[in-house]
Enzyme design. Structure first.
Site, mmCIF file in Angstrom:
data_model
loop_
_atom_site.group_PDB
_atom_site.id
_atom_site.type_symbol
_atom_site.label_atom_id
_atom_site.label_comp_id
_atom_site.label_asym_id
_atom_site.label_seq_id
_atom_site.Cartn_x
_atom_site.Cartn_y
_atom_site.Cartn_z
ATOM 1 N N LEU A 1 -4.132 3.898 -6.054
ATOM 2 C CA LEU A 1 -2.886 3.143 -6.201
ATOM 3 C C LEU A 1 -1.657 3.991 -5.887
ATOM 4 O O LEU A 1 -1.576 5.149 -6.275
ATOM 5 C CB LEU A 1 -2.778 2.590 -7.626
ATOM 6 C CG LEU A 1 -3.924 1.672 -8.067
ATOM 7 C CD1 LEU A 1 -3.641 1.119 -9.468
ATOM 8 C CD2 LEU A 1 -4.166 0.530 -7.089
ATOM 9 N N HIS B 1 1.351 -0.615 -4.429
ATOM 10 C CA HIS B 1 0.564 -1.378 -5.404
ATOM 11 C C HIS B 1 1.378 -1.596 -6.683
ATOM 12 O O HIS B 1 1.332 -2.667 -7.287
ATOM 13 C CB HIS B 1 -0.716 -0.626 -5.778
ATOM 14 C CG HIS B 1 -1.659 -0.401 -4.647
ATOM 15 N ND1 HIS B 1 -1.926 0.844 -4.141
ATOM 16 C CD2 HIS B 1 -2.401 -1.267 -3.912
ATOM 17 C CE1 HIS B 1 -2.808 0.746 -3.164
ATOM 18 N NE2 HIS B 1 -3.105 -0.523 -2.987
ATOM 19 N N GLY C 1 0.455 -7.026 -0.355
ATOM 20 C CA GLY C 1 1.566 -6.347 0.313
ATOM 21 C C GLY C 1 1.717 -6.856 1.740
ATOM 22 O O GLY C 1 0.734 -7.029 2.457
ATOM 23 N N GLN C 2 2.970 -7.070 2.143
ATOM 24 C CA GLN C 2 3.251 -7.566 3.488
ATOM 25 C C GLN C 2 2.910 -6.518 4.558
ATOM 26 O O GLN C 2 2.820 -6.834 5.725
ATOM 27 C CB GLN C 2 4.726 -7.999 3.567
ATOM 28 C CG GLN C 2 5.108 -8.739 4.817
ATOM 29 C CD GLN C 2 4.249 -9.974 5.087
ATOM 30 O OE1 GLN C 2 4.095 -10.832 4.222
ATOM 31 N NE2 GLN C 2 3.671 -10.054 6.277
ATOM 32 N N ASP D 1 0.128 -5.361 5.113
ATOM 33 C CA ASP D 1 -1.089 -5.885 5.742
ATOM 34 C C ASP D 1 -0.807 -7.328 6.152
ATOM 35 O O ASP D 1 -1.352 -8.285 5.581
ATOM 36 C CB ASP D 1 -2.254 -5.805 4.748
ATOM 37 C CG ASP D 1 -2.478 -4.369 4.286
ATOM 38 O OD1 ASP D 1 -2.573 -3.478 5.150
ATOM 39 O OD2 ASP D 1 -2.518 -4.132 3.070
ATOM 40 N N GLN E 1 -3.647 -9.642 7.172
ATOM 41 C CA GLN E 1 -4.451 -9.966 5.985
ATOM 42 C C GLN E 1 -3.787 -11.080 5.174
ATOM 43 O O GLN E 1 -4.449 -12.020 4.724
ATOM 44 C CB GLN E 1 -4.616 -8.704 5.132
ATOM 45 C CG GLN E 1 -5.253 -8.922 3.784
ATOM 46 C CD GLN E 1 -5.625 -7.630 3.094
ATOM 47 O OE1 GLN E 1 -6.642 -7.023 3.416
ATOM 48 N NE2 GLN E 1 -4.842 -7.189 2.125
ATOM 49 N N VAL F 1 6.512 -1.250 0.964
ATOM 50 C CA VAL F 1 7.250 -0.144 0.338
ATOM 51 C C VAL F 1 7.114 1.071 1.252
ATOM 52 O O VAL F 1 6.026 1.362 1.769
ATOM 53 C CB VAL F 1 6.690 0.163 -1.073
ATOM 54 C CG1 VAL F 1 7.413 1.347 -1.699
ATOM 55 C CG2 VAL F 1 6.814 -1.072 -1.962
HETATM 56 O O1 PAF Z 1 -5.631 -4.727 0.929
HETATM 57 C C1 PAF Z 1 -6.639 -4.254 0.354
HETATM 58 O O2 PAF Z 1 -6.584 -3.262 -0.382
HETATM 59 C C2 PAF Z 1 -8.001 -4.914 0.560
HETATM 60 O O3 PAF Z 1 -8.149 -5.362 1.869
HETATM 61 C C3 PAF Z 1 -8.294 -6.035 -0.456
HETATM 62 C C4 PAF Z 1 -7.327 -7.196 -0.309
HETATM 63 C C5 PAF Z 1 -8.222 -5.486 -1.871
HETATM 64 C C6 PAF Z 1 -9.702 -6.587 -0.237
HETATM 65 O O4 PAF Z 1 -10.668 -5.594 -0.382
#
Ligand code: PAF
Length: 294
Positions: free
Chosen positions: A33, A37, A147-148, A150, A153, A176
């Protein structure tokens, strides 16, 4: 703060919270973290009655040649961080419990999983969508925080949640950055000092692109070519401007877009992005002009 290891125990704990009328926020993580996070955990603690942070390094999103074994694992200090930020529970299932020997079910988000990172990491979003579904099914959250940084994702998860009727609110929070612009990532710790210095061209390229967009440039090709120019000292995987929801490439910037980049620096692959909406930019320019009396 409690640490929960099994799916059944997690679901039971969540049901108890809900029975008491409490909302549940989930911050899914792979641990290691950092302040990015922390911003997600703080947002959940301030909005939800209880916050669960999942810590699970998900084998399904790593290809055999990738860094699953060496991915940083700092469980004890992660738990201390969650506790100090006011999280109620850490959910940390084992890989064996998540993916038994005869595991056979995966989630695919067609089209959105294919471009950008999906080009180099074809297994990746299938692994992410699958594990996030499994986390949702055990934690039963009202909201989940991502988080943006990613950006792809986030788009994939939003679409999955919409298409599969999860009824969970997805909250995406801004990237961040370190003071010098580097986007926080658990993988930054792989960088040597000289690689870290080279990595700064990624955020510099995105900030240069933002300046061009704010100055009114709407030709995606011209912006991407400037981005590639600023990133010339790293190995670019991709640099692309795509529609922010559909992730399809755009030539002219007319709606909300994401400028996303990925680069390899030594053995480390980093990603970053910015979003831009010409309508919002126009509205804020008008607002600034109004408040300055122009
Ligand atoms: O962004 C991450 O840390 C990972 O891709 C997640 C969303 C926890 C899935 O394993």
């Amino acid at each position: 703060m409690i640490v929960i290891r099994s799916q059944a125990e997690m679901r039971q704990w969540s049901r108890e919270q809900r029975a008491r009328g409490k909302t549940v926020g989930l911050v899914p993580t792979m641990g290691a973290l950092h302040a990015g996070h922390a911003s997600l955990i703080e947002a959940s603690v301030s909005r939800d009655d209880t916050t669960v942070v999942s810590i699970f390094v998900n084998p399904a999103q790593f290809a055999p040649h990738e860094d699953y074994d060496s991915y940083p694992r700092t469980f004890q200090s992660d738990c201390e961080t969650v506790e100090s930020l006011g999280g109620a529970a850490v959910y940390a299932p084992t890989a064996k419990a998540m993916y038994g020997r005869d595991y056979a079910t995966y989630i695919e988000v067609e089209r959105l999983q294919e471009g950008l990172c999906g080009g180099t990491r074809p297994h990746f979003f299938r692994g992410v969508a699958t594990v996030v579904t499994k986390l949702f099914n055990s934690v039963l959250p009202d909201r989940a925080y991502f988080g943006q940084k990613d950006g792809q994702q986030v788009a994939v998860i939003r679409r999955m949640v919409r298409d599969l009727d999860f009824g969970i609110e997805i909250v995406a929070l801004p990237t961040v950055r370190e003071k010098d612009g580097l986007a926080l990532s658990s993988r930054n710790e792989y960088l040597s000092p000289s690689e870290r210095a080279r990595a700064l061209c990624i955020s510099r390229a995105l900030f240069a692109a933002r300046d061009m967009l704010e100055a009114g440039e709407r030709d995606a090709g011209r912006i991407v070519s400037e981005v590639k120019n600023v990133m010339k000292d790293v190995e670019i995987d991709y640099a692309a401007i795509v529609d922010a929801d559909e992730l399809t490439p755009v030539e002219r910037i007319e709606g909300r877009v994401m400028l996303a980049v990925a680069a390899q620096i030594g053995n480390t692959r980093l990603i970053d992005n910015i979003q831009f909406d010409p309508q919002e930019a126009r509205a804020s320019t008008q607002e600034r002009a109004r408040s300055s009396g122009a």
